[in-house]
Design a protein around this motif. Structure first.
Motif, PDB file in Angstrom:
ATOM      1  N   ARG A  53       0.844  -1.193   0.000  1.00  0.00           N
ATOM      2  CA  ARG A  53       0.000   0.000   0.000  1.00  0.00           C
ATOM      3  C   ARG A  53       0.880   1.243   0.000  1.00  0.00           C
ATOM      4  O   ARG A  53       2.083   1.183   0.246  1.00  0.00           O
ATOM      5  N   ILE A  54       0.228   2.369  -0.207  1.00  0.00           N
ATOM      6  CA  ILE A  54       0.927   3.652  -0.222  1.00  0.00           C
ATOM      7  C   ILE A  54       0.641   4.367   1.098  1.00  0.00           C
ATOM      8  O   ILE A  54      -0.526   4.507   1.495  1.00  0.00           O
ATOM      9  N   LEU A  55       1.685   4.825   1.756  1.00  0.00           N
ATOM     10  CA  LEU A  55       1.516   5.516   3.041  1.00  0.00           C
ATOM     11  C   LEU A  55       0.762   6.822   2.855  1.00  0.00           C
ATOM     12  O   LEU A  55       1.100   7.617   1.974  1.00  0.00           O
ATOM     13  N   GLY A 172       3.309   8.737   0.767  1.00  0.00           N
ATOM     14  CA  GLY A 172       3.577   8.537  -0.648  1.00  0.00           C
ATOM     15  C   GLY A 172       4.524   7.378  -0.915  1.00  0.00           C
ATOM     16  O   GLY A 172       4.640   6.919  -2.034  1.00  0.00           O
ATOM     17  N   GLN A 173       5.190   6.892   0.153  1.00  0.00           N
ATOM     18  CA  GLN A 173       6.084   5.738  -0.038  1.00  0.00           C
ATOM     19  C   GLN A 173       5.271   4.460  -0.124  1.00  0.00           C
ATOM     20  O   GLN A 173       4.247   4.325   0.546  1.00  0.00           O
ATOM     21  N   ARG A 174       5.769   3.529  -0.904  1.00  0.00           N
ATOM     22  CA  ARG A 174       5.143   2.197  -0.953  1.00  0.00           C
ATOM     23  C   ARG A 174       5.648   1.379   0.205  1.00  0.00           C
ATOM     24  O   ARG A 174       6.824   1.412   0.536  1.00  0.00           O
ATOM     25  N   LEU A 175       4.761   0.597   0.771  1.00  0.00           N
ATOM     26  CA  LEU A 175       5.187  -0.258   1.880  1.00  0.00           C
ATOM     27  C   LEU A 175       5.800  -1.544   1.341  1.00  0.00           C
ATOM     28  O   LEU A 175       5.125  -2.533   1.095  1.00  0.00           O
ATOM     29  N   THR A 176       7.090  -1.481   1.142  1.00  0.00           N
ATOM     30  CA  THR A 176       7.869  -2.637   0.699  1.00  0.00           C
ATOM     31  C   THR A 176       8.133  -3.528   1.913  1.00  0.00           C
ATOM     32  O   THR A 176       7.891  -3.107   3.049  1.00  0.00           O
ATOM     33  N   GLY A 236      -0.544  -3.199  -6.730  1.00  0.00           N
ATOM     34  CA  GLY A 236      -1.392  -3.141  -5.536  1.00  0.00           C
ATOM     35  C   GLY A 236      -2.740  -2.482  -5.786  1.00  0.00           C
ATOM     36  O   GLY A 236      -3.356  -1.957  -4.857  1.00  0.00           O
ATOM     37  N   CYS A 237      -3.216  -2.482  -7.042  1.00  0.00           N
ATOM     38  CA  CYS A 237      -4.535  -1.908  -7.340  1.00  0.00           C
ATOM     39  C   CYS A 237      -5.625  -2.950  -7.092  1.00  0.00           C
ATOM     40  O   CYS A 237      -5.370  -4.151  -7.114  1.00  0.00           O
ATOM     41  N   GLU A 238      -6.847  -2.447  -6.920  1.00  0.00           N
ATOM     42  CA  GLU A 238      -7.999  -3.347  -6.916  1.00  0.00           C
ATOM     43  C   GLU A 238      -8.478  -3.409  -8.362  1.00  0.00           C
ATOM     44  O   GLU A 238      -8.569  -2.381  -9.018  1.00  0.00           O
ATOM     45  N   TRP A 336       0.279   5.501 -10.635  1.00  0.00           N
ATOM     46  CA  TRP A 336       1.077   5.809  -9.426  1.00  0.00           C
ATOM     47  C   TRP A 336       0.733   7.195  -8.918  1.00  0.00           C
ATOM     48  O   TRP A 336       0.567   7.404  -7.721  1.00  0.00           O
ATOM     49  N   ARG A 337       0.640   8.134  -9.835  1.00  0.00           N
ATOM     50  CA  ARG A 337       0.333   9.507  -9.387  1.00  0.00           C
ATOM     51  C   ARG A 337      -1.060   9.563  -8.757  1.00  0.00           C
ATOM     52  O   ARG A 337      -1.264  10.211  -7.738  1.00  0.00           O
ATOM     53  N   MET A 338      -2.019   8.872  -9.388  1.00  0.00           N
ATOM     54  CA  MET A 338      -3.379   8.869  -8.817  1.00  0.00           C
ATOM     55  C   MET A 338      -3.394   8.219  -7.439  1.00  0.00           C
ATOM     56  O   MET A 338      -4.239   8.517  -6.600  1.00  0.00           O
ATOM     57  N   MET A 339      -2.479   7.294  -7.237  1.00  0.00           N
ATOM     58  CA  MET A 339      -2.398   6.612  -5.938  1.00  0.00           C
ATOM     59  C   MET A 339      -1.632   7.451  -4.925  1.00  0.00           C
ATOM     60  O   MET A 339      -1.501   7.051  -3.761  1.00  0.00           O
TER      61      MET A 339
END
Ligand code: AMP
Ligand code: MG
Length: 426
Positions: A53-55, A172-176, A236-238, A336-339
Motif C-alpha cells: 500500500r501507499i503511506l 507517498g512511499q510504498r510499503l515494501t 497493488g490496485c484493486e 502511481w500519481r493517482m495513488m
C-alpha cells in the motif's frame, strides 16, 4: 480537486498535435491529466495487511531504534580507556551481560570486562566490544592484541537507526517488505494507507475469445486482460474485470458505464486504430472527454485517452506487446500519481548492445531485451528476436525493455543503450 479538460491541457502544451505526438509529449500530457494525488481516501490497517500500500501520512517514530546502546557482537565489553596503545590489553572478566535485560551486577572497574551477547544493553561505563574470536581467553583473563580494537567498536548507539521524533517513513512511499519491518521496529501495530485504486478493464473486438470458448477461424484468445490484471496486481490496485466486450454498441455502452461508475480508471484494449470499423471509438467519444492519439512509438502507436465523469480512461491498442509497453510507459506512472505514490520512476540503466539495431529517428522504440553480465562484468543486452507487436513470448523471454529514444538513430554493436529492467514490474 480541479480537473482540467483535455482541451485545456492540449492548449497549454507546446506543439500538441494528437496525430503526431512524441512519447515525452504524451508523458507531459498525462502528468496534467492524472496529477499527483495527496488527498485520496485513507484507511488504517494492521501493518501485516498493508503490504504494497501507499503511506497516507508521514510516520514519526515514537521511540529510539535501537532503544539502548547495545552490543553488535558476541564478545567482551569494556571501557575503551583501558586499551593500551602499544601493548596487548589484559582484562579480567567479572560477569556475563545477556540480551534481554540490563546488567545489574556491580559496575566493572578499571581493568575489568564483561562477557556480552549480541543485542545486550551496554553496561554503564562500558563503550567498546571486542569479538570473541579476536581475543585470547585464559580462565577469566582475556588478552586483546594491540592495534586491533578502537574505542566505540562494535557498539550500536541508541537511536542510530531512527531517532525518536524523526520521520521514519514519508507519505507517498510504498510499503515494501523493508518498510513493513521498519514500521514493526517502531512498535506501531497500525498504519494509515491509501485505499486501493480501483481499475476496471475489458478487452474489445469480435475476434477475441474468452478462455473456455471454442476456438474458431479468425479468432484469438484474449491475453490482454490477463497481462493488464497482472500488471495491476503488481501495483497493488484493486481490479474489476469486465470481460471481453464484443463490438456491439449496447454491450460497449453498458461496459463503459459500469466501469465509469465503479472505478477510478478504465483500461480497454483494442479498437482504437485508425480506420477501425467499430463502435468503440464512437462510444468513447460520446460518453467522455476523449482524445485519439497517434504516438511516434513502436510498439503502440494508436491510443485513446480521456475521462468519463471522474474516471480516467486509457484506450490501449489491441496488440498484446503494445498493451504492455503502453501500460509501462504511460498507464503505470499515471496510476502511481493517482495513488499518491512518490516512488521514483523505474531506473534506466545503460547496457552495451550485443548487436546492431536498426532504428528510425523520430520515434521511441521499445525492444524486448535480455540483459546479462559479460565475462568482464559489464552490463550487456541482446534483443529477444522477433519484435512484432503481437509476439507476447518476447515479453516473457526478455528481462528488460531496451528504450531507444525519440531522436536516436541506428545502434552499432557495443554501443551503450538505455534499458528498463522489468524487475518486479512485470
Ligand atoms: P486492434 O487494435 O483492435 O486493431 O487489434 C490489433 C491486434 O491485436 C489484432 O490482431 C487483434 O486481434 C489483437 N488483439 C486485440 N485485442 C486482443 C486481446 N484482448 N488479446 C489478444 N489479442 C488481441
Ligand atoms: Mg480490433
Amino acid at each position: 480537486m480541479v480537473m482540467k479538460s483535455l482541451a485545456q491541457i492540449a492548449a497549454a502544451l507546446e506543439g500538441y498535435d494528437p496525430q503526431a505526438l512524441s512519447v515525452p509529449q504524451v508523458q507531459a500530457f498525462l502528468e496534467q491529466l492524472a496529477p499527483w494525488r495527496h488527498d485520496g481516501p485513507v484507511e488504517a490497517l494492521p501493518v501485516m495487511a498493508a503490504g504494497e500500500r501507499i503511506l497516507a501520512r508521514d510516520v514519526v517514530s515514537p521511540v529510539d531504534v535501537p532503544p539502548h546502546d547495545n552490543s553488535a557482537m558476541d564478545g567482551f565489553a569494556f571501557a575503551g580507556s583501558d586499551l593500551s596503545a602499544t601493548e596487548p590489553t589484559v582484562l579480567q572478566c567479572v560477569g556475563h551481560a545477556l540480551a534481554g535485560a540490563a546488567w545489574t551486577g556491580p559496575p566493572p572497574q578499571k581493568g575489568q570486562c564483561l562477557r556480552i551477547t549480541t543485542g545486550a544493553i551496554m553496561p554503564a561505563g562500558l563503550d567498546t566490544v571486542v569479538a570473541h574470536e579476536m581475543v585470547q581467553v585464559q580462565g577469566e583473563r582475556i588478552t586483546i592484541p594491540s592495534g586491533r580494537v578502537q574505542t566505540g567498536d562494535n557498539r550500536r548507539l541508541r537511536g542510530e537507526d531512527i531517532a525518536q521524533g524523526q520521520a521514519a517513513l514519508r507519505q507517498g512511499q510504498r510499503l515494501t517488505p523493508a518498510a513493513w519491518g521498519l514500521l514493526a521496529s517502531l512498535g506501531l501495530p497500525e498504519v494509515a494507507v491509501r485505499q486501493r485504486l480501483r481499475v476496471a478493464y475489458f478487452s474489445t473486438g469480435d475476434e477475441i475469445l474468452s478462455l473456455g470458448q471454442t476456438p474458431r477461424e479468425g479468432a484469438v484468445y484474449d491475453s490482454n486482460r490477463y497481462t493488464v490484471c497482472g500488471l495491476l496486481q503488481r501495483m497493488g490496485c484493486e481490479w474489476i474485470d469486465l470481460g471481453v466486450v464484443p463490438d456491439d454498441p449496447q454491450r460497449l455502452r453498458a461496459a463503459f458505464e459500469e466501469a465509469a461508475q465503479r472505478a477510478d480508471a478504465i483500461i480497454t484494449s483494442g479498437g482504437v486504430s485508425v480506420g477501425e470499423a467499430d463502435h468503440t471509438k464512437a462510444l468513447m467519444r460520446e460518453l467522455g472527454d476523449v482524445d485519439f492519439w497517434r504516438i511516434a512509438m513502436r510498439p503502440g502507436r494508436p491510443m485513446a485517452v480521456g475521462r468519463m465523469g471522474q474516471t480516467l480512461m486509457f484506450g490501449l491498442p489491441g496488440n498484446p506487446v503494445a498493451v504492455m509497453v503502453t501500460f509501462l510507459a504511460f498507464v503505470r506512472p499515471a496510476l502511481w500519481r493517482m495513488m499518491g505514490c512518490t516512488d521514483a520512476p523505474p531506473l534506466l540503466v545503460r547496457a552495451h548492445s550485443q548487436q546492431a539495431m536498426r532504428k528510425k529517428a523520430g520515434r521511441t522504440e521499445y525492444q524486448r531485451g535480455v540483459v546479462s553480465r559479460s565475462d568482464s562484468g559489464q552490463m550487456q543486452v541482446s534483443t529477444t528476436g522477433n519484435q512484432g507487436s503481437g509476439v507476447l513470448s518476447s515479453m516473457v523471454q526478455g528481462n528488460a525493455l531496451i528504450v531507444l529514444h525519440h531522436a536516436q538513430g541506428h545502434v552499432a554493436v557495443g554501443e551503450p543503450v538505455d534499458v528498463m529492467l522489468f524487475d518486479g514490474a512485470i
